[in-house]
Design an enzyme around this catalytic site. Structure first.
Site, PDB file in Angstrom:
ATOM      1  N   ALA A   1       8.303  27.843 -14.414  1.00 57.43           N
ATOM      2  CA  ALA A   1       7.529  28.362 -13.288  1.00 57.43           C
ATOM      3  C   ALA A   1       8.303  29.325 -12.402  1.00 57.43           C
ATOM      4  CB  ALA A   1       7.017  27.190 -12.450  1.00 57.43           C
TER       5      ALA A   1
ATOM      6  N   ASN B   1      11.466  20.355 -12.430  1.00 55.77           N
ATOM      7  CA  ASN B   1      12.118  20.734 -13.681  1.00 55.77           C
ATOM      8  C   ASN B   1      12.754  22.119 -13.587  1.00 55.77           C
ATOM      9  OD1 ASN B   1      11.754  18.737 -16.003  1.00 55.77           O
ATOM     10  ND2 ASN B   1       9.700  18.768 -15.143  1.00 55.77           N
TER      11      ASN B   1
ATOM     12  N   HIS C   1       8.401  29.075  -5.485  1.00 54.80           N
ATOM     13  CA  HIS C   1       9.795  28.879  -5.896  1.00 54.80           C
ATOM     14  C   HIS C   1      10.601  30.120  -5.506  1.00 54.80           C
ATOM     15  CE1 HIS C   1       8.741  25.317  -8.185  1.00 54.80           C
ATOM     16  NE2 HIS C   1       7.825  26.006  -8.849  1.00 54.80           N
TER      17      HIS C   1
END
EC number: 1.4.1.21
Length: 267
Positions: free
Chosen positions: A124, A190, A218
């Site tokens: 991601a 993750n 993120h």
């Protein structure tokens, strides 16, 4: 044609399977499924015409080229071990398992001995190609700041003794290193392990729960001899699994497409 078997038949596996059945990835097909909940494997099997298996052993015994793990951190060791010993390459989505250095090194050594590949998708986040290249120089700092909607972190927040409904403004729910982060947030972070593997540097991680946010954000900052890399991605959550960003599933689709084609772009 790249023949794929899938371990773990939840929302992410379903999304990836639909892509593999479409013309977006014409040179790969899912031929078998396995899930600890057999009914989930059976459901996808009925929807696709692929086989449903009662064990990982049965799955890896099939005529497959590639195994995709999208189950859980606890499923990684068995999936990778049995896939490699059966002569199959494997893609790992639950890369948080590789925060266990001993497990990572053991599986690395086995794959090397058997001449098989373990693939870790970029997931991601953006910038993994540049960070991998930069890791051949000197990396001096790696920081990941992840901000998610409160409900996307609900289980982890409850485990920390907090009440999600009482979080009315952005709240830092974790700050520490990658090993602590994946231990406390095994289904949510993750990306921190992907980042650490790519940079060969243990990432510093901050996790923020934001009740006003509808995306998974993120932000990456990497400093090293090549300069500074900054990326920020705001991902839509998977429709049926808000803990996972849709981009994580799409990165797997792209990896499978790359593996099935003669030319690959990027490192």
């Amino acid at each position: 044609m790249l023949k794929v078997g899938i371990v773990g038949c939840g929302a992410v596996a379903s999304l990836i399977t639909k892509a593999l059945l479409s013309e977006r990835i014409p040179k790969a097909r899912v031929l078998a499924f396995y899930d600890v909940n057999y009914e989930k494997a059976k459901k996808l099997s009925e929807e696709t015409g692929a086989e449903s298996c009662v064990s990982i052993d049965e799955l890896v015994s099939k005529d497959l080229d590639l195994i995709l793990e999208c189950a859980s951190v606890s499923a990684v060791e068995e999936t990778v071990l049995k896939s490699i010993l059966s002569g199959k390459d494997v893609i790992i989505m639950s890369v948080g398992a590789f925060a266990n250095k001993k497990l990572f090194l053991n599986l690395y050594k086995l794959a090397e001995e058997k001449n098989q590949k373990i693939y870790v998708p970029s997931g991601a986040v953006a910038g993994i190609d540049a960070i991998k290249a930069g890791s051949l120089g000197q990396i001096s700092d790696v920081t990941l700041t992840t901000t998610k909607p409160v409900m996307g972190l609900k289980d982890a927040i409850l485990d920390l003794g907090l009440k999600p409904e009482e979080i009315t403004e952005p709240k830092v729910v974790f700050e520490g290193n990658v090993f602590e982060a994946i231990s406390k947030f095994p289904q949510n972070i993750n990306v921190s392990v992907v980042l650490s593997l790519a940079s060969k540097y243990p990432a510093k991680v901050k996790i923020i729960a934001d009740p006003n946010l509808i995306v998974n954000r993120h932000e990456i900052l990497v400093k090293g001899s090549i300069g500074t890399i900054k990326t920020c991605v705001e991902n839509n959550p998977c429709k049926d699994n808000p803990k996972t960003s849709a981009l994580a599933a799409f990165s797997v689709m792209r990896l499978i497409k790359d593996l099935s084609e003669p030319i690959r772009i990027g490192t």
